[in-house]
Design a protein around this motif. Structure first.
Motif, PDB file in Angstrom:
ATOM      1  N   GLN A 107     -41.620  68.867  15.635  1.00 44.41           N
ATOM      2  CA  GLN A 107     -40.556  68.156  14.843  1.00 44.41           C
ATOM      3  C   GLN A 107     -40.895  66.861  14.449  1.00 44.41           C
ATOM      4  O   GLN A 107     -40.548  66.304  13.495  1.00 44.41           O
ATOM      5  CB  GLN A 107     -39.502  68.229  15.772  1.00 44.41           C
ATOM      6  CG  GLN A 107     -38.292  67.277  15.283  1.00 44.41           C
ATOM      7  CD  GLN A 107     -37.163  66.865  16.572  1.00 44.41           C
ATOM      8  OE1 GLN A 107     -37.154  67.938  17.524  1.00 44.41           O
ATOM      9  NE2 GLN A 107     -36.700  65.815  16.369  1.00 44.41           N
ATOM     10  N   PHE A 108     -41.603  66.269  15.006  1.00 43.47           N
ATOM     11  CA  PHE A 108     -41.967  64.681  14.862  1.00 43.47           C
ATOM     12  C   PHE A 108     -43.116  64.420  13.687  1.00 43.47           C
ATOM     13  O   PHE A 108     -43.323  63.501  13.264  1.00 43.47           O
ATOM     14  CB  PHE A 108     -42.502  63.990  16.042  1.00 43.47           C
ATOM     15  CG  PHE A 108     -41.414  63.295  16.862  1.00 43.47           C
ATOM     16  CD1 PHE A 108     -41.568  61.736  16.880  1.00 43.47           C
ATOM     17  CD2 PHE A 108     -40.197  63.768  17.486  1.00 43.47           C
ATOM     18  CE1 PHE A 108     -40.472  60.933  17.468  1.00 43.47           C
ATOM     19  CE2 PHE A 108     -39.344  63.026  18.038  1.00 43.47           C
ATOM     20  CZ  PHE A 108     -39.193  61.608  17.835  1.00 43.47           C
ATOM     21  N   LEU A 109     -43.517  65.758  13.242  1.00 44.75           N
ATOM     22  CA  LEU A 109     -44.416  65.680  12.333  1.00 44.75           C
ATOM     23  C   LEU A 109     -43.731  65.600  10.952  1.00 44.75           C
ATOM     24  O   LEU A 109     -44.285  65.289   9.884  1.00 44.75           O
ATOM     25  CB  LEU A 109     -45.374  66.935  12.369  1.00 44.75           C
ATOM     26  CG  LEU A 109     -46.418  66.955  13.214  1.00 44.75           C
ATOM     27  CD1 LEU A 109     -47.223  68.331  13.289  1.00 44.75           C
ATOM     28  CD2 LEU A 109     -47.483  65.866  13.088  1.00 44.75           C
ATOM     29  N   MET A 129     -50.350  51.502   6.408  1.00 39.75           N
ATOM     30  CA  MET A 129     -49.672  52.106   7.563  1.00 39.75           C
ATOM     31  C   MET A 129     -49.319  53.617   7.521  1.00 39.75           C
ATOM     32  O   MET A 129     -49.699  54.262   8.383  1.00 39.75           O
ATOM     33  CB  MET A 129     -48.575  51.296   7.852  1.00 39.75           C
ATOM     34  CG  MET A 129     -48.475  49.932   8.770  1.00 39.75           C
ATOM     35  SD  MET A 129     -49.405  50.124  10.357  1.00 39.75           S
ATOM     36  CE  MET A 129     -49.472  48.424  10.457  1.00 39.75           C
ATOM     37  N   GLN A 130     -49.027  53.920   6.034  1.00 39.30           N
ATOM     38  CA  GLN A 130     -48.923  55.544   6.054  1.00 39.30           C
ATOM     39  C   GLN A 130     -50.253  56.082   6.212  1.00 39.30           C
ATOM     40  O   GLN A 130     -50.057  57.183   6.670  1.00 39.30           O
ATOM     41  CB  GLN A 130     -48.319  55.491   4.521  1.00 39.30           C
ATOM     42  CG  GLN A 130     -46.791  54.919   4.519  1.00 39.30           C
ATOM     43  CD  GLN A 130     -46.217  55.038   3.112  1.00 39.30           C
ATOM     44  OE1 GLN A 130     -47.030  54.811   2.144  1.00 39.30           O
ATOM     45  NE2 GLN A 130     -45.033  54.896   2.884  1.00 39.30           N
ATOM     46  N   ILE A 131     -51.303  55.520   5.509  1.00 37.75           N
ATOM     47  CA  ILE A 131     -52.564  56.415   5.823  1.00 37.75           C
ATOM     48  C   ILE A 131     -52.796  56.459   7.177  1.00 37.75           C
ATOM     49  O   ILE A 131     -53.331  57.608   7.771  1.00 37.75           O
ATOM     50  CB  ILE A 131     -53.567  55.583   4.920  1.00 37.75           C
ATOM     51  CG1 ILE A 131     -53.271  55.701   3.552  1.00 37.75           C
ATOM     52  CG2 ILE A 131     -55.047  56.068   5.252  1.00 37.75           C
ATOM     53  CD1 ILE A 131     -54.352  54.754   2.658  1.00 37.75           C
ATOM     54  N   LEU A 132     -52.742  55.428   7.822  1.00 45.95           N
ATOM     55  CA  LEU A 132     -52.899  55.423   9.331  1.00 45.95           C
ATOM     56  C   LEU A 132     -51.941  56.392   9.941  1.00 45.95           C
ATOM     57  O   LEU A 132     -52.382  57.200  10.897  1.00 45.95           O
ATOM     58  CB  LEU A 132     -52.690  54.061  10.003  1.00 45.95           C
ATOM     59  CG  LEU A 132     -53.633  53.005   9.628  1.00 45.95           C
ATOM     60  CD1 LEU A 132     -53.315  51.660  10.474  1.00 45.95           C
ATOM     61  CD2 LEU A 132     -55.161  53.461  10.273  1.00 45.95           C
ATOM     62  N   ALA A 133     -50.816  56.588   9.656  1.00 50.79           N
ATOM     63  CA  ALA A 133     -49.877  57.657  10.171  1.00 50.79           C
ATOM     64  C   ALA A 133     -50.212  58.881   9.921  1.00 50.79           C
ATOM     65  O   ALA A 133     -50.093  59.777  10.798  1.00 50.79           O
ATOM     66  CB  ALA A 133     -48.407  57.127   9.635  1.00 50.79           C
ATOM     67  N   VAL A 134     -50.733  59.279   8.603  1.00 48.42           N
ATOM     68  CA  VAL A 134     -51.126  60.675   8.335  1.00 48.42           C
ATOM     69  C   VAL A 134     -52.369  60.982   9.217  1.00 48.42           C
ATOM     70  O   VAL A 134     -52.393  61.910   9.879  1.00 48.42           O
ATOM     71  CB  VAL A 134     -51.431  60.857   6.691  1.00 48.42           C
ATOM     72  CG1 VAL A 134     -52.107  62.041   6.497  1.00 48.42           C
ATOM     73  CG2 VAL A 134     -50.131  60.709   5.858  1.00 48.42           C
ATOM     74  N   SER A 252     -35.431  54.144  14.656  1.00 50.92           N
ATOM     75  CA  SER A 252     -36.743  55.186  14.387  1.00 50.92           C
ATOM     76  C   SER A 252     -37.712  54.715  15.696  1.00 50.92           C
ATOM     77  O   SER A 252     -38.197  55.870  16.180  1.00 50.92           O
ATOM     78  CB  SER A 252     -37.210  54.989  12.988  1.00 50.92           C
ATOM     79  OG  SER A 252     -36.433  55.485  11.996  1.00 50.92           O
ATOM     80  N   LEU A 253     -37.964  53.769  15.828  1.00 52.46           N
ATOM     81  CA  LEU A 253     -38.990  53.498  16.849  1.00 52.46           C
ATOM     82  C   LEU A 253     -38.592  53.904  18.254  1.00 52.46           C
ATOM     83  O   LEU A 253     -39.363  54.457  18.944  1.00 52.46           O
ATOM     84  CB  LEU A 253     -39.162  52.027  16.727  1.00 52.46           C
ATOM     85  CG  LEU A 253     -40.258  51.381  15.586  1.00 52.46           C
ATOM     86  CD1 LEU A 253     -39.970  49.688  15.544  1.00 52.46           C
ATOM     87  CD2 LEU A 253     -41.495  52.059  15.744  1.00 52.46           C
ATOM     88  N   LEU A 254     -37.283  53.491  18.450  1.00 52.30           N
ATOM     89  CA  LEU A 254     -36.640  53.768  19.922  1.00 52.30           C
ATOM     90  C   LEU A 254     -36.486  55.380  20.212  1.00 52.30           C
ATOM     91  O   LEU A 254     -36.692  55.624  21.307  1.00 52.30           O
ATOM     92  CB  LEU A 254     -35.480  53.102  20.214  1.00 52.30           C
ATOM     93  CG  LEU A 254     -35.529  51.581  20.226  1.00 52.30           C
ATOM     94  CD1 LEU A 254     -34.154  50.933  20.080  1.00 52.30           C
ATOM     95  CD2 LEU A 254     -36.354  51.170  21.661  1.00 52.30           C
ATOM     96  N   SER A 255     -36.366  56.126  19.067  1.00 50.08           N
ATOM     97  CA  SER A 255     -35.967  57.570  19.094  1.00 50.08           C
ATOM     98  C   SER A 255     -37.536  58.244  19.596  1.00 50.08           C
ATOM     99  O   SER A 255     -37.452  59.320  19.869  1.00 50.08           O
ATOM    100  CB  SER A 255     -35.391  58.008  17.761  1.00 50.08           C
ATOM    101  OG  SER A 255     -36.395  57.987  16.925  1.00 50.08           O
ATOM    102  N   ALA A 288     -47.794  57.885  15.009  1.00 49.47           N
ATOM    103  CA  ALA A 288     -47.784  58.083  13.640  1.00 49.47           C
ATOM    104  C   ALA A 288     -46.489  57.791  13.077  1.00 49.47           C
ATOM    105  O   ALA A 288     -46.316  57.183  12.155  1.00 49.47           O
ATOM    106  CB  ALA A 288     -48.051  59.754  13.127  1.00 49.47           C
ATOM    107  N   VAL A 289     -45.372  58.141  14.126  1.00 52.48           N
ATOM    108  CA  VAL A 289     -44.157  57.832  13.481  1.00 52.48           C
ATOM    109  C   VAL A 289     -43.650  56.532  13.637  1.00 52.48           C
ATOM    110  O   VAL A 289     -43.198  55.851  12.810  1.00 52.48           O
ATOM    111  CB  VAL A 289     -42.955  58.603  14.469  1.00 52.48           C
ATOM    112  CG1 VAL A 289     -41.494  58.067  14.264  1.00 52.48           C
ATOM    113  CG2 VAL A 289     -43.088  60.120  14.457  1.00 52.48           C
ATOM    114  N   THR A 290     -44.320  55.872  14.717  1.00 51.97           N
ATOM    115  CA  THR A 290     -44.276  54.409  14.909  1.00 51.97           C
ATOM    116  C   THR A 290     -44.791  53.425  13.739  1.00 51.97           C
ATOM    117  O   THR A 290     -44.400  52.556  12.942  1.00 51.97           O
ATOM    118  CB  THR A 290     -45.246  53.956  16.111  1.00 51.97           C
ATOM    119  OG1 THR A 290     -44.355  54.244  17.234  1.00 51.97           O
ATOM    120  CG2 THR A 290     -44.941  52.216  16.197  1.00 51.97           C
TER     121      THR A 290
END
Length: 309
Positions: A107-109, A129-134, A252-255, A288-290
């Motif tokens: 789900q978090f993906l 940051m988005q590249i690092l997240a992917v 978003s971070l805390l979730s 990644a979400v962070t």
């Protein structure tokens, strides 16, 4: 201001914790009863939709106005069937064939796919940051599925397919209703989406029967099922309410504590065991979400939605 911030923090942490706990409770239900995913999801969507819409109606919210606009209610029905029901069905089935932690991590993906989709739509190169997240998300998914060894895939083929469908479902769930949410509000759209999804599942699930459902439940399993439905509804209200006091970035971070809570409860209560690389994969996905949340301060007005697990 400090008091409001404290209230917001308490709300989002409580909401994410309840979401995290509900996944293992659903897994326990399937392990300790003859309850099918179809029957459980039918009851859950119908009750949660009725509860949410009733609460909105009692607070004088206009919950019926959307049905006066054909273009909007057609979008709403599509969201209820493909978005709400589609995402929830894949999520519940993933829990059924694997476990709650796996379902939550898939789900978090969703935010990763959303990031890629938005980059393609706007024709803008992703940020660092988005590249690092992917990269983190892809690495996390690899470790989650293989536990570090491609020759010994941990998850079954069915679990992987359902997990990926969960990711796609939550992506569609977030992207499709953006215009509706701007017009009618998050709670109204989610409430109707759950009710429509439940009605659609009843039509599809011809074998659904209250009598058969009652026969497959004991006092304990019925109590847990009701607890899942109520806690899920409360957690959704807490999440939405926290946005009044905190930024979308902070929520978003805390979730992101949700999968951690799910993992802890699964290990302590359900005696689940996870390989070291699988746990590492989970941390990569959370990271990644962070990464995605950090640069969003300039986009706080963007719609942020959250579905009950």
């Amino acid at each position: 201001m400090e008091t409001n911030r404290f209230i917001g923090l308490l709300m989002i942490i409580s909401g994410a914790t309840l979401w995290g706990i509900s996944g293992p409770m659903i897994q326990w239900l399937f392990q300790n009863s003859d309850l099918t995913p179809n029957n459980f999801l039918t009851v859950r969507l119908l009750l949660a939709g009725i509860i949410t819409l009733s609460l909105l109606f009692l607070t004088n919210k206009n919950i019926f106005g959307i049905w006066k606009h054909p273009r909007h209610w057609i979008q709403l029905i599509i969201f209820g069937v493909l978005g709400m029901l589609g995402a929830q069905y894949a999520f519940i089935e993933t829990i059924h064939v694997s476990n709650a932690v796996t379902a939550v991590l898939f789900q978090f993906l969703g935010p990763i796919l959303i990031t890629i989709y938005v980059a393609m739509q706007t024709k803008k190169l992703p940020t660092v940051m988005q590249i690092l997240a992917v990269i983190a998300a892809l690495s996390g998914t690899f470790f989650l599925i293989t536990n570090g060894s491609i020759e010994n895939v941990v998850l079954s083929k069915k679990a992987i397919i359902l997990g990926l469908l969960t990711t796609l479902g939550f992506t569609f769930f977030t992207l499709h209703p953006v215009s509706l949410i701007k017009e009618w509000g998050t709670s109204v759209i989610i409430g109707w989406g759950m009710l429509i999804g439940g009605i659609a599942l009843i039509i599809y699930n011809q074998e659904f029967s209250i009598v058969h459902l009652s026969q497959s439940l004991t006092v304990n399993t019925l109590s847990i099922m009701l607890l899942v439905i109520i806690s899920g509804t409360i957690s959704f209200i807490l999440y939405i309410g926290s946005l009044k006091y905190l930024s979308a970035t902070e929520t978003s971070l805390l979730s992101s504590i949700e999968p951690l809570v799910t993992a802890i409860v699964s290990i302590l209560w359900l005696n689940e065991s996870f390989g070291a690389y699988q746990l590492l994969g989970g941390l990569f996905i959370i990271a990644a979400v962070t990464f995605l949340s950090i640069p969003n301060k300039s986009k706080e007005k963007n719609i942020t939605t959250k579905v009950m697990p």
